[in-house]
Write an enzyme that holds these catalytic residues in place. Structure first.
Site, PDB file in Angstrom:
ATOM      1  N   LYS A   1       0.846  -1.207   0.000  1.00 43.73           N
ATOM      2  CA  LYS A   1       0.000   0.000   0.000  1.00 43.73           C
ATOM      3  C   LYS A   1       0.870   1.240   0.000  1.00 43.73           C
ATOM      4  O   LYS A   1       1.912   1.277   0.666  1.00 43.73           O
ATOM      5  CB  LYS A   1      -0.912  -0.025   1.234  1.00 43.73           C
ATOM      6  CG  LYS A   1      -1.974   1.070   1.237  1.00 43.73           C
ATOM      7  CD  LYS A   1      -2.847   0.992   2.476  1.00 43.73           C
ATOM      8  CE  LYS A   1      -3.949   2.034   2.467  1.00 43.73           C
ATOM      9  NZ  LYS A   1      -4.777   2.003   3.688  1.00 43.73           N
TER      10      LYS A   1
ATOM     11  N   SER B   1      -9.759   1.951   2.761  1.00 42.61           N
ATOM     12  CA  SER B   1      -8.895   2.744   1.908  1.00 42.61           C
ATOM     13  C   SER B   1      -7.848   1.918   1.153  1.00 42.61           C
ATOM     14  O   SER B   1      -7.293   2.392   0.174  1.00 42.61           O
ATOM     15  CB  SER B   1      -8.192   3.809   2.741  1.00 42.61           C
ATOM     16  OG  SER B   1      -7.279   3.205   3.638  1.00 42.61           O
TER      17      SER B   1
ATOM     18  N   SER C   1      -9.917  -0.159   6.945  1.00 39.03           N
ATOM     19  CA  SER C   1      -9.309   0.002   5.619  1.00 39.03           C
ATOM     20  C   SER C   1      -8.656  -1.246   5.027  1.00 39.03           C
ATOM     21  O   SER C   1      -8.343  -1.262   3.837  1.00 39.03           O
ATOM     22  CB  SER C   1      -8.285   1.132   5.650  1.00 39.03           C
ATOM     23  OG  SER C   1      -8.954   2.359   5.682  1.00 39.03           O
TER      24      SER C   1
END
Lengths: 461, 93
Positions: free
Chosen positions: A67, A142, A166
């Site tokens: 990420k 997210s 997330s």
């Protein structure tokens, strides 16, 4: 979807270089927009090293996506923001050091909501991530890129981060497995902060066993994160025939589609012979409001570092102090980030601290107590991960409506406990996730139960 | 209720320049969100706040000197720099 075992089997008969090249061809053809930055050259070099027997470790030769809020030395790390569009970290995050030590091949940096603030990856400066099951829908957020790249066969393992859901939300929406570890199990060194007291880096993968493998790699002692618990993790699946007692959290639910599948799964769990009961958590009524006060409060102070001086988006003319900072932040941050910074600034401002922030911290105590009580009676708690199926892109236009989609995931971060999202089937072709919550540092129990349920569901579908 | 003037004030505190249109939009949204926060008024006062979920107290390590980043590495991401320093905006007008 690709598992570590399948990838290792392929490595028996094909070169790592060819497999990684093929993976990049697939990524380059893909419409999902799962990656912000690809590390093709470095990845192919690592693949060659593997073929020459120079790459060793627990996940040697396995393609991993990271990420884009996790710092990678020499590789652009944007946090999904214009503010960090050209930022190149001079150091690796602890988890990235561990990936490299264990022989992983980093494929690229995955797309995400700007500064991890969102539930759909629509707030990314680099465009929305599409759902691998339906490209007109969101992949969740997210960590949307990390979920989508797994669902779309564009990586075997992925790292996400979870402040209020997330990791679990995109895992649920993309039909993959994602675990938010106990607060303190994984070092946050090198994680670009949003809300320090809530967030954790965690593993995402296509099956439970792979999530366990990746957690083994990234958990551990690191003195550079003062909230690190100093524990390592080894999955031994020691629960064997243990008869888990499972609690259904009454305050966590979903819409008709989600509830219908959830109830079927509860019946499956009963038919496996496990004891199932209900548990009420009265504090959860306040958890979402309290979460948004704490998270935005921490964000408003964390994101004060973006001043356009030391790194990040900058203007040509330095101008005066206030004008320069305000202009840099106005142009560098997107709308949701501004909204959250302003909310947090308001909630922490003189006269409101007691009404909002202090009250939210009291709710955190109540949430903790509710979990303590529930885990004295049950081994694990379950709920739907998300209250709805993956949304259409653009469907959630109102911020508060979007925030309310985190209702099942945020209590976990408030309590600092671990929770995993397991894919448990489909409704109208869209994946549904089951959230499995455990007590502090009981990842082993969660994974063990999830593994049994995963096997059972694979056999019965 | 949170007014447009409040929104400008908050933006000033947060050092974010906002347009008139943004101020109007944020005002509506913030009013909506903050009124949702008011659910907390029901919560009993007599509860200890939890700042942190782990029972950790001051974590210390040995004070051992170690290699840090070089000056060039530290400055590499800055647009404005001079003589090996960051260059910032004027503080006194």
């Amino acid at each position: 979807m690709l598992t570590v075992e399948e990838w290792k089997n392929r490595l028996e008969c094909e070169s790592c270089y060819d497999l990684i090249s093929e993976l990049f061809e697939r990524i380059e053809r893909s419409n999902l927009n799962a990656y912000i930055t690809l590390c093709k050259e470095e990845a192919l070099k690592r693949a060659e090293d593997y073929d020459r027997g120079k790459l060793k470790g627990k996940i040697a030769g396995i393609p991993v996506a990271v990420k884009d809020c996790i710092s990678t030395k020499g590789i652009r790390t944007t946090c999904g923001s214009r503010m960090l569009e050209n930022y190149i970290p001079p150091f690796d995050a602890y988890v990235v050091e561990k990936l490299k030590q264990e022989g992983a091949i980093i494929v690229g940096k995955t797309n995400m909501d700007e500064f991890a603030m969102g539930t759909t990856t629509e707030t990314s400066y680099f465009g929305v991530v599409k759902n691998p099951y339906d490209e007109s829908r969101v992949a969740g957020g997210s960590s949307g890129g990390s979920g989508a790249c797994l669902g779309g066969n564009e990586a075997v393992l992925a790292l996400g981060s979870d402040t209020g859901g997330s990791i679990r939300c995109p895992a649920s929406f993309c039909g993959v497995v994602g675990l938010k570890p106990t607060y303190g199990l994984v070092s946050r060194y090198g994680l670009i902060p949003y809300a320090n007291s809530l967030e954790q880096i965690g593993p995402m993968a296509c099956c439970v066993r792979d999530v366990a493998i990746l957690l083994e790699v990234i958990a551990g002692k690191d003195s550079r994160d003062s909230t690190n618990a100093g524990k390592s993790f080894k999955f031994e699946d020691k629960y064997g025939d243990y008869n888990f007692k499972i609690g259904i959290v009454e305050e966590m639910g979903g819409n008709e589609d989600v509830n219908c599948r959830f109830e079927e799964v509860v019946e499956l769990i009963k038919s496996m012979g496990f004891r199932v009961g209900k548990v009420s958590m009265p504090s959860f009524k306040y958890a979402l409001a309290a979460y948004y006060i704490i998270a935005t409060g921490e964000a408003s102070s964390n994101l004060a570092r973006y001043d356009g001086v030391r790194y990040g988006f900058a203007l040509d003319n330095l101008d005066s102090w206030t004008r320069y900072f305000s202009k840099v932040r106005s142009l560098g941050f997107g709308e949701e980030v501004k909204r959250r910074i302003m909310l947090g600034t308001y909630a922490l401002s003189a006269g409101y601290y007691g009404k909002y922030y202090l009250k939210a911290l009291k709710v955190r105590t109540l949430v903790r107590r509710d979990f303590e009580r529930a885990f004295s009676e049950f081994d694990l708690l379950i709920s739907p991960t998300m209250p709805a199926l993956p949304f259409k892109i653009g469907e959630l236009a109102d911020p508060l409506t979007m925030y309310k989609m985190d209702v099942n995931t945020v209590p976990v971060n408030m309590g600092g406990i671990p929770a995993l999202s397991l894919p448990v089937g489909f409704v109208r072709g869209l994946p549904v996730g089951l959230q499995i919550m455990g007590n502090h540092f009981e990842e082993e129990k969660i994974l063990s139960f999830a593994l049994k349920l995963e096997n059972y569901i694979t056999e019965t579908i | 209720m949170l007014t447009i003037a409040d929104v400008y004030k908050i933006a000033e505190l947060a050092k974010i320049e906002i347009t008139k249109e943004e101020a109007e939009k944020f005002q509506k949204e913030l009013v909506n969100i903050v009124s949702y926060f008011n659910v907390l008024d029901e919560v009993e006062e007599d509860v200890e706040p939890t700042f942190h979920v782990l029972p950790l107290r001051n974590v210390f390590r040995e004070d051992v000197p170690e290699e840090s980043l070089s000056r060039d590495e530290v400055l590499a991401n800055a647009r404005h720099r001079e003589n090996g320093y960051f260059k910032g905006p004027k503080i006194v007008e």
